[in-house]
Design a protein around this motif. Structure first.
Motif, PDB file in Angstrom:
ATOM      1  N   GLN A  47       2.048   7.831 -12.002  1.00 15.73           N
ATOM      2  CA  GLN A  47       1.223   8.106 -10.823  1.00 15.73           C
ATOM      3  C   GLN A  47       2.045   7.852  -9.566  1.00 15.73           C
ATOM      4  OE1 GLN A  47       0.210   5.804 -13.124  1.00 15.73           O
ATOM      5  NE2 GLN A  47       0.240   3.803 -12.162  1.00 15.73           N
ATOM      6  N   SER A  48       1.528   8.301  -8.448  1.00 15.83           N
ATOM      7  CA  SER A  48       2.213   8.092  -7.183  1.00 15.83           C
ATOM      8  C   SER A  48       2.260   6.597  -6.847  1.00 15.83           C
ATOM      9  CB  SER A  48       1.494   8.861  -6.072  1.00 15.83           C
ATOM     10  OG  SER A  48       2.046   8.551  -4.809  1.00 15.83           O
ATOM     11  N   SER A  49       3.307   6.210  -6.144  1.00 17.42           N
ATOM     12  CA  SER A  49       3.495   4.787  -5.823  1.00 17.42           C
ATOM     13  C   SER A  49       2.883   4.393  -4.483  1.00 17.42           C
ATOM     14  CB  SER A  49       4.996   4.467  -5.798  1.00 17.42           C
ATOM     15  OG  SER A  49       5.667   5.244  -4.817  1.00 17.42           O
ATOM     16  N   HIS A  50       2.136   5.275  -3.827  1.00 22.03           N
ATOM     17  CA  HIS A  50       1.663   4.994  -2.468  1.00 22.03           C
ATOM     18  C   HIS A  50       0.790   3.744  -2.409  1.00 22.03           C
ATOM     19  CE1 HIS A  50       3.538   8.497  -0.914  1.00 22.03           C
ATOM     20  NE2 HIS A  50       2.749   9.363  -1.533  1.00 22.03           N
ATOM     21  N   ARG A  51      -0.171   3.639  -3.316  1.00 21.20           N
ATOM     22  CA  ARG A  51      -1.085   2.500  -3.235  1.00 21.20           C
ATOM     23  C   ARG A  51      -0.367   1.199  -3.591  1.00 21.20           C
ATOM     24  NH1 ARG A  51      -7.160   1.909  -5.869  1.00 21.20           N
ATOM     25  NH2 ARG A  51      -7.661  -0.032  -4.775  1.00 21.20           N
ATOM     26  N   LEU A  52       0.527   1.248  -4.571  1.00 26.35           N
ATOM     27  CA  LEU A  52       1.306   0.050  -4.914  1.00 26.35           C
ATOM     28  C   LEU A  52       2.141  -0.413  -3.736  1.00 26.35           C
ATOM     29  CD1 LEU A  52       3.103  -0.832  -8.129  1.00 26.35           C
ATOM     30  CD2 LEU A  52       4.529  -0.578  -6.106  1.00 26.35           C
ATOM     31  N   ALA A  54       1.546   0.184  -0.516  1.00 30.83           N
ATOM     32  CA  ALA A  54       0.657  -0.335   0.529  1.00 30.83           C
ATOM     33  C   ALA A  54       0.225  -1.765   0.204  1.00 30.83           C
ATOM     34  CB  ALA A  54      -0.562   0.573   0.677  1.00 30.83           C
ATOM     35  N   TYR A  55      -0.110  -2.002  -1.053  1.00 26.87           N
ATOM     36  CA  TYR A  55      -0.497  -3.355  -1.472  1.00 26.87           C
ATOM     37  C   TYR A  55       0.667  -4.326  -1.295  1.00 26.87           C
ATOM     38  CZ  TYR A  55      -1.670  -7.170  -4.663  1.00 26.87           C
ATOM     39  OH  TYR A  55      -1.895  -8.398  -5.213  1.00 26.87           O
ATOM     40  N   SER A  56       1.865  -3.909  -1.676  1.00 21.93           N
ATOM     41  CA  SER A  56       3.044  -4.780  -1.553  1.00 21.93           C
ATOM     42  C   SER A  56       3.348  -5.084  -0.097  1.00 21.93           C
ATOM     43  CB  SER A  56       4.247  -4.119  -2.225  1.00 21.93           C
ATOM     44  OG  SER A  56       3.987  -3.839  -3.587  1.00 21.93           O
ATOM     45  N   ARG A 277       6.500   2.689   5.928  1.00 21.78           N
ATOM     46  CA  ARG A 277       6.418   1.320   5.422  1.00 21.78           C
ATOM     47  C   ARG A 277       6.762   0.305   6.508  1.00 21.78           C
ATOM     48  NH1 ARG A 277       8.572  -0.034  -0.369  1.00 21.78           N
ATOM     49  NH2 ARG A 277       7.240  -1.815   0.161  1.00 21.78           N
TER      50      ARG A 277
END
Length: 520
Positions: A47-52, A54-56, A277
């Motif tokens: 899956q796309s890493s966008h949400r990971l 954002a969380y990081s 980011r």
């Protein structure tokens, strides 16, 4: 009949030979299909890493900012000179805070570069990233030990151990990603030098854990030396780039260590960072600093009901009047945080590409922004008119000055590569150039002026500081008008004949002279 029979035999023989030739091709085709279907199955589970990401970013910004709490909550005695208190209590804590803030942001920058290489994730990568974030969240505790017991090696050992394990997890993420090339970005997927990039990235990632290993070893021998090594970690990319430049000059040529033109992990100051980011991390820091201010209000400025009933005849309004200076300091500090974010937002609104050097200056600015809760605590901690109050106000002016100055440094850095990093409107000669300069220069100039006035008029130091905090928002409202009037006066005085050449059309970018050509 003989000729026909012979031709039939020959044709039958040719058919058999063609069938032999087709057979391995069919096997090869089926093998390729199986490999492709395997890759497709692996890709479909990603899956796309966008949400990971954002969380990081949110998590790291929180961890980096809350490290100011042990410094901001330093207790002072009313009869204790603040200057002596700084030497005894604040200097070490502030130094360790700045060092650990910068090291955490170095880890965050490494996380940016890592996920510029790995663009898609699966469950394994998500879990490895969570393990990395768990160790990063433990860093404030190790920092508290280092700040409270600077001469004890346990805090340093725990901090270095966390950083080393974080580096090992990032190295494991790299090995996992290169073992499944469909997780990598397109440029590296198409490259024939994947083995080189894997080795290069692992070398860069493992430098920080190795430095922390040396810092932990030297902490047993001489603790200040371990702090120096940890400080070198922050500037390691620039030291490495400087040594590479010296080496290229010594051997008389340009050293090329990259077979492809992939711009990641180059340690060059113009190496690109993800602008999105950088903005997300910065927004997190500003939001958390603003939140810490209101937490202090809620904790320290709610009167006890029994005290209100006994001393103020149950009149809450009269009881809250004693906290007037705290409320004024809160609103002024919140306005300062909000306007520094506004300037940062205005800058990145016109930035087209963020670079490593801009990221370093952004980190320095955010480190001082993180010190604003300390400024808030100090400005209402001491009795009015005392020497302690004057010192506290001057410290607050210094914090605001450097927070704004490094924002200005980001813009100046962008000007040297303006064609790649800035929108034409704010380049040298653009119609928004002067206004952007004024907006970025406002806080450093006002903070410096307030510092000078507090030195001259020490009796009114708190009033001067609060007037600065309240007056700057109104200055932003009329800033554009002031800039236009100032530019009109300058044109009228120095170039009255060239009114038709006052502005350079934005579309005609070739007519704009780059700032590095002007400096040269």
């Amino acid at each position: 009949m003989g000729e026909n029979g012979e031709s039939e035999i020959i044709e039958h023989h040719d058919d058999e030979e063609m069938e032999k030739i087709r057979t391995p091709r069919n096997h090869s085709h089926s093998f390729l299909e199986s490999v492709t279907s395997s890759d497709k199955d692996g890709y479909s589970s990603t899956q796309s890493s966008h949400r990971l990401l954002a969380y990081s970013d949110a998590l790291i910004s929180i961890i980096a900012t809350v490290m100011i709490l042990p410094v901001a909550h330093t207790k002072f005695q009313d009869n204790e000179e603040l200057k002596q208190s700084i030497q005894a209590l604040l200097t070490t804590k502030v130094a360790v805070y700045l060092m650990t803030f910068l090291i955490v942001t170095v880890a965050w920058a490494a996380h940016i570069r890592l996920f510029q290489v790995i663009e898609r994730i699966d469950d394994t990568l998500a879990l490895l990233n969570l393990a990395c974030m768990m160790l990063i969240t433990f860093l404030p505790y190790t920092f508290s030990l280092m700040a409270t017991f600077p001469n004890n090696i346990l805090g340093i050992l725990l901090f270095c151990a966390c950083v080393m394990v974080i580096g090992l997890i990032q190295a494991l993420i790299v090995l996992y990603g290169f073992g499944r090339p469909f997780l990598l970005n397109d440029q590296i997927q198409m490259s024939e030098n994947q083995a080189y990039y894997k080795r290069r990235i692992l070398e860069v990632i493992m430098r920080v854990p190795i430095m922390c290993l040396f810092a932990s070893i030297f902490s047993v021998i001489y603790i200040p030396l371990s702090y120096i090594i940890l400080a070198i970690v922050i500037f390691l990319p620039y030291i490495s780039q400087c040594l590479k430049w010296i080496r290229s000059k010594a051997i008389g040529g340009q050293v090329e260590d990259s077979p492809d033109s992939v711009p990641f992990y180059t340690y060059h100051p113009s190496e690109p960072l993800s602008k999105e980011r950088v903005e997300a991390f910065s927004d997190g820091v500003y939001a958390i600093v603003a939140t810490l201010l209101i937490l202090d209000i809620c904790e320290d400025n709610v009167p006890d009901p029994s005290v209100v009933k006994k001393e103020f005849d149950d009149n809450l309004i009269i009881a809250l009047q004693e906290y007037g200076p705290e409320y004024l300091a809160y609103f002024g500090s919140f306005a300062t945080v909000g306007l520094l974010w506004f300037v940062h937002h205005s800058l990145f609104l016109h930035v087209t590409k963020a670079t490593r050097l801009m990221g370093l200056f952004n980190t320095f600015s955010l480190a001082f922004v993180g010190g604003l809760p300390l400024a808030y605590q100090l400005t209402h901690e001491f009795p009015r008119g005392s020497r302690n109050e004057l010192e506290a106000v001057q410290i607050s002016c210094v914090i605001i000055f450097f927070a704004g100055l490094f924002q200005l440094a980001m813009w100046v850095t962008a000007l040297f590569t303006e064609r790649e990093t800035l929108h034409p409107y704010v380049r040298y000669g653009g119609r928004e150039h002067a206004f952007m300069l004024a907006k970025l220069s406002l806080y450093p100039c006002v903070a410096l002026g307030a510092f000078v006035f507090t030195c001259v008029l020490s009796r009114f130091s708190t009033s001067i500081f609060h007037m600065m905090e309240i007056g700057v928002p109104f200055a932003f409202l009329i800033l554009r008008l002031v800039v236009r009037v100032a530019l009109a006066i300058i044109r009228w005085l120095f170039c009255p004949v060239r009114n038709d050449l006052d502005s350079v059309p934005v579309e005609d970018e070739d007519l704009q002279l780059p700032i590095n050509d002007i400096v040269t």
